[in-house]
Design a protein around this motif. Structure first.
Motif, short mmCIF file in Angstrom:
data_model
loop_
_atom_site.label_atom_id
_atom_site.label_comp_id
_atom_site.label_asym_id
_atom_site.label_seq_id
_atom_site.Cartn_x
_atom_site.Cartn_y
_atom_site.Cartn_z
N UNK B 13 -8.37 -25.92 -16.67
CA UNK B 13 -7.43 -26.98 -16.31
C UNK B 13 -6.52 -27.21 -17.52
N UNK B 14 -5.26 -27.21 -17.24
CA UNK B 14 -4.28 -27.27 -18.32
C UNK B 14 -4.45 -28.51 -19.19
N UNK B 15 -4.64 -29.65 -18.56
CA UNK B 15 -4.77 -30.88 -19.34
C UNK B 15 -6.00 -30.87 -20.23
N UNK B 16 -7.09 -30.32 -19.72
CA UNK B 16 -8.29 -30.26 -20.55
C UNK B 16 -8.10 -29.32 -21.73
N UNK B 17 -7.46 -28.19 -21.49
CA UNK B 17 -7.21 -27.27 -22.59
C UNK B 17 -6.29 -27.93 -23.61
N UNK B 18 -5.31 -28.67 -23.14
CA UNK B 18 -4.42 -29.38 -24.07
C UNK B 18 -5.22 -30.33 -24.94
N UNK B 19 -6.12 -31.08 -24.34
CA UNK B 19 -6.95 -32.02 -25.11
C UNK B 19 -7.68 -31.26 -26.22
N UNK B 20 -8.34 -30.20 -25.82
CA UNK B 20 -9.11 -29.42 -26.79
C UNK B 20 -8.23 -28.99 -27.96
#
Lengths: 123, 123
Positions: B13-20
């Motif tokens: 998920x793009x948003x989760x990867x961004x968070x990471x």
DNA sequence: CACTTGATTCGTTATTTGGCGAAGTGTAAT
DNA sequence: ATTACACTTCGCCAAATAACGAATCAAGTG
């Protein structure tokens, strides 16, 4: 980002990850992959498409058969992803099971396999 | 396999990867992450839970605030996954954008942030 | 204690996804 | 040419998922 998401989404399904791993460095035709997974041909075809579009698999057409294998000349991201999956699941029991089962499938006559997936075996 | 799937699903998920990625080696409280993503608190909370359960994030509670950071003592799979994501997206424009935006968010007063996410800004 | 507030959980909705079977495509064999 | 066959595409359904707002929980604060 596009490519990265395509790769992670491709890996975010157990059956697709299994395909990637039991392919190893070899080559299998679709009917053999169908036999390995025990899913409907249409389903397997879709999984293969997703893996292929993510750049993780390459395909080769030979007559009526289409052979898939893990991409050899993939992008850095693709190579990293393959390595990540292999390393992470090297000792996985499910993967080991697939490896054993692959030996059996490879001994089968391909023609038998392709016929079998249409005429549902009585179990 | 369980762990591997949890990780790949978390990354898928793009948003989760961004968070990471924008967490980097630092630490952010939830309201800052909300500000970064521009999503509803409940949504962000869920993303954080998924990342946390996959072992990719660790959290620290300090009073009313909860700080998240990338897991430091993760399993080999977790460490590989983090490295995989960072390497794959090191030069990504979206990630660079987030890095810049993070500088802005870090300058904000945390109290303002936490208030803001309830009272929708007129812009 | 009541009140505020940061964060999570719950309930709902819209979209995506994985699965199947039927129909379609293209290639070999008869 | 007609048939058979390997595979894919299409259409559909059920389950999973991302998003939101409302309600809830937990921890200071007045």
């Amino acid at each position: 980002m596009r490519e990265f998401m395509a790769i992670t989404k491709a890996l975010a399904d157990q059956n697709r990850t299994r395909i990637l791993l039991f392919l190893g460095d070899g080559e299998l035709c679709v009917c053999q992959i169908i036999e390995m997974l025990g899913l409907a041909p249409s389903t397997v075809s879709k999984h293969l498409t997703i893996l292929h579009q993510a750049g993780l698999l390459e395909s080769r057409k030979q007559g009526r058969w289409i052979h898939y294998r893990v991409a050899r000349d993939g992008s850095p991201q693709v190579r990293n992803a393959i390595e990540f999956a292999r390393a992470g699941l090297a000792d996985d029991p499910r993967v080991a099971e697939d490896r054993e089962r692959l030996a059996t499938v490879l001994k089968m006559d391909v023609a038998d396999l392709c016929c079998r997936y249409k005429t549902q075996e009585p179990t």
